[in-house]
Design a protein around this motif. Structure first.
Motif, PDB file in Angstrom:
ATOM      1  N   PRO A 119       0.794  -1.239   0.000  1.00  0.00           N
ATOM      2  CA  PRO A 119       0.000   0.000   0.000  1.00  0.00           C
ATOM      3  C   PRO A 119       0.821   1.281   0.000  1.00  0.00           C
ATOM      4  CG  PRO A 119      -0.077  -1.048   2.145  1.00  0.00           C
ATOM      5  CD  PRO A 119       0.633  -1.997   1.226  1.00  0.00           C
ATOM      6  N   GLY A 120       0.098   2.416   0.027  1.00  0.00           N
ATOM      7  CA  GLY A 120       0.731   3.737  -0.068  1.00  0.00           C
ATOM      8  C   GLY A 120       1.900   3.933   0.891  1.00  0.00           C
ATOM      9  N   SER A 121       1.792   3.397   2.085  1.00  0.00           N
ATOM     10  CA  SER A 121       2.877   3.557   3.073  1.00  0.00           C
ATOM     11  C   SER A 121       4.170   2.953   2.541  1.00  0.00           C
ATOM     12  CB  SER A 121       2.506   2.862   4.388  1.00  0.00           C
ATOM     13  OG  SER A 121       1.278   3.335   4.843  1.00  0.00           O
ATOM     14  N   MET A 133       5.642   5.358   0.108  1.00  0.00           N
ATOM     15  CA  MET A 133       6.317   6.403   0.891  1.00  0.00           C
ATOM     16  C   MET A 133       7.695   5.898   1.308  1.00  0.00           C
ATOM     17  SD  MET A 133       5.154   7.970   4.618  1.00  0.00           S
ATOM     18  CE  MET A 133       3.834   9.054   4.214  1.00  0.00           C
ATOM     19  N   PHE A 136       0.177  13.004   7.744  1.00  0.00           N
ATOM     20  CA  PHE A 136       1.073  12.227   6.883  1.00  0.00           C
ATOM     21  C   PHE A 136       2.475  12.834   6.755  1.00  0.00           C
ATOM     22  CE2 PHE A 136      -3.112  10.567   6.086  1.00  0.00           C
ATOM     23  CZ  PHE A 136      -2.860   9.218   6.254  1.00  0.00           C
ATOM     24  N   ARG A 160       4.558  11.197   9.275  1.00  0.00           N
ATOM     25  CA  ARG A 160       5.087   9.881   8.873  1.00  0.00           C
ATOM     26  C   ARG A 160       6.340  10.042   8.013  1.00  0.00           C
ATOM     27  NH1 ARG A 160       0.152   5.800   7.528  1.00  0.00           N
ATOM     28  NH2 ARG A 160      -0.942   6.047   9.502  1.00  0.00           N
ATOM     29  N   VAL A 167       3.440  16.676   1.547  1.00  0.00           N
ATOM     30  CA  VAL A 167       2.231  15.963   1.114  1.00  0.00           C
ATOM     31  C   VAL A 167       1.421  16.913   0.233  1.00  0.00           C
ATOM     32  CG1 VAL A 167       0.124  14.804   1.901  1.00  0.00           C
ATOM     33  CG2 VAL A 167       2.239  14.612   3.249  1.00  0.00           C
ATOM     34  N   ALA A 179      -1.676  16.297  -1.121  1.00  0.00           N
ATOM     35  CA  ALA A 179      -3.087  16.257  -0.704  1.00  0.00           C
ATOM     36  C   ALA A 179      -3.147  15.646   0.688  1.00  0.00           C
ATOM     37  CB  ALA A 179      -3.901  15.434  -1.694  1.00  0.00           C
ATOM     38  N   THR A 193      -4.692  14.110   3.458  1.00  0.00           N
ATOM     39  CA  THR A 193      -5.963  13.416   3.677  1.00  0.00           C
ATOM     40  C   THR A 193      -6.509  13.650   5.082  1.00  0.00           C
ATOM     41  OG1 THR A 193      -4.782  11.693   2.483  1.00  0.00           O
ATOM     42  CG2 THR A 193      -7.050  11.225   3.057  1.00  0.00           C
ATOM     43  N   ASP A 224       4.018  13.293  -1.719  1.00  0.00           N
ATOM     44  CA  ASP A 224       2.953  12.319  -1.431  1.00  0.00           C
ATOM     45  C   ASP A 224       1.711  12.723  -2.215  1.00  0.00           C
ATOM     46  OD1 ASP A 224       0.558  11.273  -0.236  1.00  0.00           O
ATOM     47  OD2 ASP A 224       1.659  10.799   1.588  1.00  0.00           O
ATOM     48  N   VAL A 238      -0.939  10.391  -2.541  1.00  0.00           N
ATOM     49  CA  VAL A 238      -1.816   9.236  -2.317  1.00  0.00           C
ATOM     50  C   VAL A 238      -3.272   9.607  -2.581  1.00  0.00           C
ATOM     51  CG1 VAL A 238      -2.692   7.632  -0.554  1.00  0.00           C
ATOM     52  CG2 VAL A 238      -0.233   8.034  -0.753  1.00  0.00           C
ATOM     53  N   THR A 239      -3.678  10.776  -2.112  1.00  0.00           N
ATOM     54  CA  THR A 239      -5.088  11.150  -2.284  1.00  0.00           C
ATOM     55  C   THR A 239      -5.322  11.975  -3.545  1.00  0.00           C
ATOM     56  OG1 THR A 239      -5.756  10.858  -0.001  1.00  0.00           O
ATOM     57  CG2 THR A 239      -6.901  12.580  -1.169  1.00  0.00           C
ATOM     58  N   GLN A 241      -6.287   2.990  -3.761  1.00  0.00           N
ATOM     59  CA  GLN A 241      -7.615   2.859  -3.147  1.00  0.00           C
ATOM     60  C   GLN A 241      -8.392   4.161  -3.024  1.00  0.00           C
ATOM     61  OE1 GLN A 241      -4.732   2.935  -1.606  1.00  0.00           O
ATOM     62  NE2 GLN A 241      -4.828   3.456   0.542  1.00  0.00           N
ATOM     63  N   LYS A 242      -7.872   5.232  -3.621  1.00  0.00           N
ATOM     64  CA  LYS A 242      -8.547   6.532  -3.445  1.00  0.00           C
ATOM     65  C   LYS A 242      -9.205   6.922  -4.767  1.00  0.00           C
ATOM     66  CE  LYS A 242      -6.101   7.237   0.575  1.00  0.00           C
ATOM     67  NZ  LYS A 242      -6.451   7.710   1.884  1.00  0.00           N
TER      68      LYS A 242
HETATM   69  C1  LIG Z   1      -1.695  11.282   2.239  1.00  0.00           C
HETATM   70  C2  LIG Z   1      -1.497   9.836   2.560  1.00  0.00           C
HETATM   71  N1  LIG Z   1      -0.263   9.328   2.574  1.00  0.00           N
HETATM   72  C3  LIG Z   1      -0.036   8.033   2.843  1.00  0.00           C
HETATM   73  C4  LIG Z   1      -1.072   7.159   3.128  1.00  0.00           C
HETATM   74  C5  LIG Z   1      -0.783   5.727   3.423  1.00  0.00           C
HETATM   75  O1  LIG Z   1      -1.370   4.896   2.477  1.00  0.00           O
HETATM   76  P1  LIG Z   1      -1.801   3.390   2.827  1.00  0.00           P
HETATM   77  O2  LIG Z   1      -2.841   3.471   3.889  1.00  0.00           O
HETATM   78  O3  LIG Z   1      -2.305   2.865   1.523  1.00  0.00           O
HETATM   79  O4  LIG Z   1      -0.588   2.686   3.303  1.00  0.00           O
HETATM   80  C6  LIG Z   1      -2.382   7.643   3.127  1.00  0.00           C
HETATM   81  C7  LIG Z   1      -3.513   6.758   3.436  1.00  0.00           C
HETATM   82  O5  LIG Z   1      -4.610   7.165   3.652  1.00  0.00           O
HETATM   83  C8  LIG Z   1      -2.594   9.007   2.830  1.00  0.00           C
HETATM   84  O6  LIG Z   1      -3.824   9.512   2.805  1.00  0.00           O
END
Ligand SMILES: Cc1ncc(COP(=O)(O)O)c(C=O)c1O
Length: 377
Positions: free
Chosen positions: A72-74, A77, A99, A102, A146, A148, A150, A175, A177-178, A200-201
Motif C-alpha cells: 500500500p501507499g505507506s 512512501m 502524513f 510519517r 504531502v 493532498a 488526507t 505524497d 496518495v489522495t 484505493q482513493k
Molecule cells: C496522504 C497519505 N499518505 C499516505 C497514506 C498511506 O497509504 P496506505 O494506507 O495505503 O498505506 C495515506 C492513506 O490514507 C494518505 O492519505
C-alpha cells in the motif's frame, strides 16, 4: 470463537465516502477475478508494460522508473525515503497534517536528519516557510511534502514548492496518495523527483498497491549511494530487475497478480474518461457536496482556495456526538464517512468523493442521510 462456526466472509455492500478506500468500480472487481497466471508469463509481462505506460499518463511523466510498488501507499512512501535518503542526509519535511509526520519518521529511520517546517493543520504548506528553512539549511538535500493532506483536506501548491526546492539544489519527494486521478498532478512539468500514490482513493481500485515514479536526477542519486538501501524488498536497484524494460525479467518477489489486473483496469478507465475530465468531475461534485453540507450548517475547515475536491473536512457542531453519527450512517445507511485523525479526532468529519464514488447520487444520499440524523439529534 468456535472454528466450526466460521464460514465464507460476505460483507455488506457499503457506500464508501470516507478518506479511502473508496468504492471499487465494478469493472475493476471483475478484472480482479480473472484467472491468475504466472508473474513471469509473457502475457503478464506485457500487461506490466502497459501499466507502466498508463501510470506515466496518470502522473503526467516520461519517467522510465514509473511502477506500482507491491504494497500500500505507506510502502510507496517508504520506497521513496529508503532509496533517496542516505545516512546523514538533511531532509526538509513540510508538515501540515498526519502524513507529514510519517515522512519525518521515514527520514529518521533511513538515517537522515529531518528538519521540520510546520504549518497549522487544515492549511496548505506555506512556500515562504520552506524558502526560509532552505536558506537556514543550505546543506539540505531533499524537500518532502504531502500534496493532498488526507487528514485535513488541504491541498498544497506542489509546483511552487518544487520550484523553491530546486532553486536550492534539493530533490523533491511528494505524497500524492489522495490526489492521483482526482486533482491535477504534473510530475514532469512541476519537477517532482520522487512521487508515490495509492490505488484505493481516486483510482477506485482495491487497496494494496502504490504507484511511484522517479526522475532521472532521483535515479542518479540512488545509483550513486554509498550505503546499500537498508530495505531489501524496497531497494529499487533490485525491484527494477523485475519491473525494468526488455523481455528479460528476473524474479524478485511474487507480484500481486490479480491486484495488478485491477490496477490495469483502473488506469484504462481513467484513460477512457481522460485525466482532465476526471479532475473536472471531482471539482464539480465537490461543489455539489459543498452546497448540501452548507445547507446543513456544516463548515469546512480548509479555506476555499486550498480545498481538495475529493476530501471534504467539516467541523462537527457542539453537542453533536460525532462517533454516534458515523455509526448510525454505517448501520442504518451502509454509508461510511471518516472521523478526524490526530489533533482533529472527535472534531471533524471527513467526507470523501473519490473516483467512482464521486458522483451526484452518492452526494444526495450522504447529505440526505446526514440531514435526517442531525435533525433527530
Ligand atoms: C496522504 C497519505 N499518505 C499516505 C497514506 C498511506 O497509504 P496506505 O494506507 O495505503 O498505506 C495515506 C492513506 O490514507 C494518505 O492519505
Amino acid at each position: 470463537m468456535n472454528i466450526n462456526d466460521i464460514q465464507s466472509f460476505v460483507p455488506q455492500v457499503r457506500t464508501l465516502m470516507g478518506p479511502g478506500p473508496s468504492d471499487v468500480h465494478p469493472r475493476i472487481s471483475a478484472a480482479m477475478s480473472r484467472p491468475t497466471i504466472g508473474h513471469l508469463d509473457p502475457q503478464f509481462v506485457s500487461m506490466m508494460d502497459e501499466i507502466k505506460v498508463l501510470l506515466q499518463y496518470a502522473f503526467q511523466t516520461k519517467n522510465e522508473l514509473t511502477i506500482p510498488v507491491s504494497a500500500p501507499g505507506s510502502a510507496g512512501m517508504e520506497t521513496c525515503f529508503v532509496n533517496l535518503v542516505e545516512p546523514g542526509d538533511k531532509v526538509i519535511v513540510c508538515q501540515n497534517g498526519v502524513f507529514g509526520g510519517r515522512m519525518k519518521e521515514n527520514v529518521t529511520r533511513a538515517g537522515g536528519v529531518a528538519v521540520m517546517v510546520e504549518d497549522e493543520w487544515g492549511h496548505a504548506v506555506d512556500p515562504q516557510k520552506l524558502e526560509d528553512a532552505l536558506k537556514a539549511h543550505p546543506d539540505a538535500k531533499i524537500v518532502a511534502f504531502v500534496h493532498a493532506e488526507t487528514s485535513t483536506g488541504a491541498q498544497s501548491d506542489a509546483k511552487t514548492l518544487c520550484e523553491i526546492a530546486h532553486q536550492h539544489g534539493c530533490l523533491t519527494i511528494v505524497d500524492t496518495v489522495t490526489s492521483l486521478g482526482g486533482t491535477p498532478i504534473k510530475v514532469d512539468e512541476w519537477g517532482i523527483d520522487a512521487v508515490y500514490s495509492g490505488t484505493q482513493k481516486c483510482l477506485s481500485c482495491t487497496p494494496g498497491l502504490s504507484p511511484v515514479s522517479f526522475s532521472d536526477a532521483a535515479v542518479d542519486k540512488i545509483k550513486q549511494r554509498q550505503a546499500p538501501v537498508q530495505s531489501w524488498f524496497l531497494d529499487l536497484n533490485l525491484v527494477m530487475g523485475y519491473w525494468g524494460s526488455g523481455a528479460k525479467r528476473a524474479y524478485h518477489h511474487t507480484a500481486p497478480i490479480n491486484t495488478l489486473y485491477a490496477l490495469h483496469e483502473a488506469l484504462v478507465i481513467l484513460k477512457e474518461e481522460g485525466l482532465e475530465n476526471a479532475w473536472a468531475r471531482h471539482a464539480a461534485n465537490h461543489q455539489l457536496l459543498k452546497q448540501g453540507l452548507e445547507k446543513l450548517g456544516l463548515e469546512f475547515i480548509v479555506r476555499e482556495q486550498d480545498r481538495l475536491p475529493q476530501l471534504n473536512a467539516v467541523t462537527v457542531a457542539n453537542g453533536v456526538d460525532e462517533a454516534e453519527v458515523r455509526s448510525r450512517l454505517l448501520n442504518e445507511y451502509n454509508l461510511e464517512i471518516g472521523a478526524g485523525l490526530g489533533a482533529l479526532a472527535g472534531k471533524i468529519w471527513r467526507i470523501g468523493l473519490m473516483g467512482y464514488a464521486s458522483n451526484p447520487k452518492n452526494i444526495m444520499y450522504c447529505v440526505g442521510a446526514l440531514e435526517t440524523i442531525l435533525k433527530k439529534d
